[in-house]
Design an enzyme around this catalytic site. Sequence first.
Site, PDB file in Angstrom:
ATOM      1  N   ARG A 232       0.849  -1.188   0.000  1.00  0.00           N
ATOM      2  CA  ARG A 232       0.000   0.000   0.000  1.00  0.00           C
ATOM      3  C   ARG A 232       0.888   1.243   0.000  1.00  0.00           C
ATOM      4  O   ARG A 232       1.871   1.323   0.743  1.00  0.00           O
ATOM      5  CB  ARG A 232      -0.908   0.030   1.233  1.00  0.00           C
ATOM      6  CG  ARG A 232      -2.101  -0.915   1.147  1.00  0.00           C
ATOM      7  CD  ARG A 232      -3.129  -0.381   0.180  1.00  0.00           C
ATOM      8  NE  ARG A 232      -4.378  -1.139   0.193  1.00  0.00           N
ATOM      9  CZ  ARG A 232      -4.689  -2.101  -0.648  1.00  0.00           C
ATOM     10  NH1 ARG A 232      -3.813  -2.466  -1.573  1.00  0.00           N
ATOM     11  NH2 ARG A 232      -5.867  -2.699  -0.598  1.00  0.00           N
ATOM     12  N   GLU A 261      -3.575   7.507  -4.853  1.00  0.00           N
ATOM     13  CA  GLU A 261      -3.788   7.070  -6.237  1.00  0.00           C
ATOM     14  C   GLU A 261      -5.071   7.672  -6.813  1.00  0.00           C
ATOM     15  O   GLU A 261      -6.053   7.821  -6.098  1.00  0.00           O
ATOM     16  CB  GLU A 261      -3.852   5.543  -6.287  1.00  0.00           C
ATOM     17  CG  GLU A 261      -2.551   4.890  -5.864  1.00  0.00           C
ATOM     18  CD  GLU A 261      -2.651   3.362  -5.834  1.00  0.00           C
ATOM     19  OE1 GLU A 261      -3.724   2.814  -6.166  1.00  0.00           O
ATOM     20  OE2 GLU A 261      -1.646   2.717  -5.476  1.00  0.00           O
ATOM     21  N   HIS A 279      -0.292   0.538 -10.239  1.00  0.00           N
ATOM     22  CA  HIS A 279      -1.016  -0.417  -9.389  1.00  0.00           C
ATOM     23  C   HIS A 279      -1.563  -1.572 -10.235  1.00  0.00           C
ATOM     24  O   HIS A 279      -2.774  -1.793 -10.315  1.00  0.00           O
ATOM     25  CB  HIS A 279      -2.142   0.273  -8.628  1.00  0.00           C
ATOM     26  CG  HIS A 279      -2.575  -0.479  -7.397  1.00  0.00           C
ATOM     27  ND1 HIS A 279      -3.172   0.117  -6.321  1.00  0.00           N
ATOM     28  CD2 HIS A 279      -2.491  -1.802  -7.078  1.00  0.00           C
ATOM     29  CE1 HIS A 279      -3.448  -0.788  -5.395  1.00  0.00           C
ATOM     30  NE2 HIS A 279      -3.040  -1.975  -5.838  1.00  0.00           N
TER      31      HIS A 279
END
Length: 319
Positions: A232, A261, A279
Amino acid sequence: MSRIAILVPGKIHDRVLERLKDRFEIIAVAREERLLALDGETAGRIRGVAVSGAFPGAWMDQLPHVEVIASFGVGYDGMDVKRAAEKGIVVTNTPDVLNDEVADTAMGLLLNTIRELPRAEAWLRAGNWKPGTAYPLSRFSLKGRHVGLYGLGRIGLEIAKRLEPFKVKISYHTRSRHADAPYDYHLTLKGLAEAVDTLIAIVPKTPQTHKTIDANILAALGPGGILVNVGRGWTVDEEALSAALASGALGAAGLDVFYDEPTVPAGLLTPENAVLLPHVASASVPTRNAMADLVADNLIAWFEKGAALTPVPETPQKV
């Protein structure tokens, strides 16, 4: 006989909807900042939820008869599991089916970061490879490195197994020692960072992991140090990381996740010693299909057998 109503707030993988549409009534609504756009009668009919992303407690309070919330993803930090438990709602996630993909991506990101493979390809594509020229030698090698795993859960263990054939030393830090793990354990993250030259982060988003990889940890890794994060973005102090990459206090970083993000700080976009991915660690067709299937299978199992397949530990598991 009316079918059980399943709420789908916002977007979710198409395969989830395909699997559910013949068994359930699907109630799709737009994702809202605050309350869901549902009238009282509709809200009262909903007994299950299929969701990708956050599901706050205020939404749960709108649904008096919801029994189960099936979340698309292994992480469920956006889910108010405390409120769910208070209301007797089972929350499920999609563990295991993405372990291999994320671990494989972590290894690819590690190698790309250490050997500068994206830069080398860009150099070639720009027409720089001509007679008498060669791409500069990469500063780092994986050979002989000491890799520290910050997190040794399901995915962390898969990363460790993939590291073993590379003949690197492996150590780890978690909240508690894993009795069966054949790797050196460090009681603190600082102790791990001081012992290793490569740190791979694969921890969830919790209050305890917030910006734990800070300037002190990066300094401990040092100018020859490598950071890879496939957990994360919450875990990393991005300002400190940007400064360490720019100054050379840290050798290089490979990142698949970011703090806010899809926003990526300019301080991470600029350095050539950073390899960045949007990601995508679990983002393959086969893996996302398997995740979608598990979301659907959890809902089907709950309403057909009274037990979910992969309930999270914080919420009740029986009707």
